[in-house]
Design a protein around this motif. Structure first.
Motif, PDB file in Angstrom:
ATOM      1  N   MET A   1      19.727  -8.946  61.593  1.00 27.83           N
ATOM      2  CA  MET A   1      18.594  -9.598  62.235  1.00 27.83           C
ATOM      3  C   MET A   1      17.969 -10.635  61.299  1.00 27.83           C
ATOM      4  O   MET A   1      17.560 -11.698  61.748  1.00 27.83           O
ATOM      5  CB  MET A   1      17.566  -8.552  62.665  1.00 27.83           C
ATOM      6  N   LYS A   2      17.922 -10.315  60.025  1.00 29.49           N
ATOM      7  CA  LYS A   2      17.354 -11.253  59.060  1.00 29.49           C
ATOM      8  C   LYS A   2      18.147 -12.559  59.061  1.00 29.49           C
ATOM      9  O   LYS A   2      17.580 -13.644  59.044  1.00 29.49           O
ATOM     10  CB  LYS A   2      17.333 -10.622  57.673  1.00 29.49           C
ATOM     11  N   LYS A   3      19.475 -12.460  59.101  1.00 26.03           N
ATOM     12  CA  LYS A   3      20.325 -13.654  59.109  1.00 26.03           C
ATOM     13  C   LYS A   3      20.121 -14.471  60.381  1.00 26.03           C
ATOM     14  O   LYS A   3      20.038 -15.700  60.335  1.00 26.03           O
ATOM     15  CB  LYS A   3      21.796 -13.260  58.960  1.00 26.03           C
ATOM     16  N   ARG A   9      15.405 -19.568  63.299  1.00 27.54           N
ATOM     17  CA  ARG A   9      13.964 -19.836  63.200  1.00 27.54           C
ATOM     18  C   ARG A   9      13.518 -20.206  61.794  1.00 27.54           C
ATOM     19  O   ARG A   9      12.343 -20.430  61.543  1.00 27.54           O
ATOM     20  CB  ARG A   9      13.173 -18.605  63.680  1.00 27.54           C
ATOM     21  N   LYS A  10      14.454 -20.210  60.849  1.00 28.12           N
ATOM     22  CA  LYS A  10      14.165 -20.544  59.451  1.00 28.12           C
ATOM     23  C   LYS A  10      13.134 -19.610  58.830  1.00 28.12           C
ATOM     24  O   LYS A  10      12.341 -20.004  57.992  1.00 28.12           O
ATOM     25  CB  LYS A  10      13.728 -22.011  59.291  1.00 28.12           C
ATOM     26  N   ALA A  14      13.487 -10.025  58.602  1.00 30.76           N
ATOM     27  CA  ALA A  14      13.877  -9.404  59.866  1.00 30.76           C
ATOM     28  C   ALA A  14      12.709  -9.494  60.837  1.00 30.76           C
ATOM     29  O   ALA A  14      11.555  -9.596  60.428  1.00 30.76           O
ATOM     30  CB  ALA A  14      14.274  -7.954  59.637  1.00 30.76           C
ATOM     31  N   THR A  15      13.011  -9.449  62.111  1.00 36.39           N
ATOM     32  CA  THR A  15      11.987  -9.441  63.149  1.00 36.39           C
ATOM     33  C   THR A  15      12.363  -8.393  64.181  1.00 36.39           C
ATOM     34  O   THR A  15      13.510  -7.938  64.211  1.00 36.39           O
ATOM     35  CB  THR A  15      11.832 -10.845  63.790  1.00 36.39           C
ATOM     36  N   ASN A  16      11.425  -8.005  65.019  1.00 39.77           N
ATOM     37  CA  ASN A  16      11.721  -6.945  65.983  1.00 39.77           C
ATOM     38  C   ASN A  16      12.578  -7.432  67.150  1.00 39.77           C
ATOM     39  O   ASN A  16      13.369  -6.682  67.698  1.00 39.77           O
ATOM     40  CB  ASN A  16      10.445  -6.266  66.483  1.00 39.77           C
ATOM     41  N   ILE A  17      12.422  -8.700  67.544  1.00 42.60           N
ATOM     42  CA  ILE A  17      13.188  -9.205  68.690  1.00 42.60           C
ATOM     43  C   ILE A  17      13.363 -10.712  68.597  1.00 42.60           C
ATOM     44  O   ILE A  17      12.487 -11.420  68.099  1.00 42.60           O
ATOM     45  CB  ILE A  17      12.501  -8.835  70.030  1.00 42.60           C
TER      46      ILE A  17
END
Length: 101
Positions: A1-3, A9-10, A14-17
């Motif tokens: 997710m981090k990648k 989004r630069k 990591a993000t939830n969605i």
């Protein structure tokens, strides 16, 4: 997710969605909204951080991402207020707590 978050989004975290809208039509003229990529690990961490149930948070994040696919966003306060109101209404209709006060 981090990648994925960094690539699209630069943002180097990591993000939830993540929501990826699509404007394609499939058989029988059904429109695809797009794809949602949900990070299980972030969802689980947030439930502990915010002391909310896992089931409820999954519902909220899925609703949140779907609203993004429908064109809603929260880049400014006015848009965020609109999106939060809709999220609260949908969550309440499912008998969950409102995620925003």
């Amino acid at each position: 997710m981090k990648k994925l978050n960094f690539f699209y989004r630069k943002k180097n975290q990591a993000t939830n969605i993540l929501a990826f809208p699509c404007n394609a039509f499939i058989k029988y003229n059904c429109q695809l909204l797009g794809d949602l990529v949900i990070c299980k690990n972030v969802i689980e961490e947030e439930t502990l951080k915010y002391n909310i149930s896992l089931k409820e948070h999954w519902a909220h994040i899925t609703i949140h991402g779907t609203l993004h696919l429908l064109g809603y966003d929260h880049k400014n306060k006015q848009d965020a207020k609109i999106m939060e109101k809709i999220e609260n209404k949908i969550m309440a209709s499912l008998h969950y707590h409102k995620p925003y006060i």
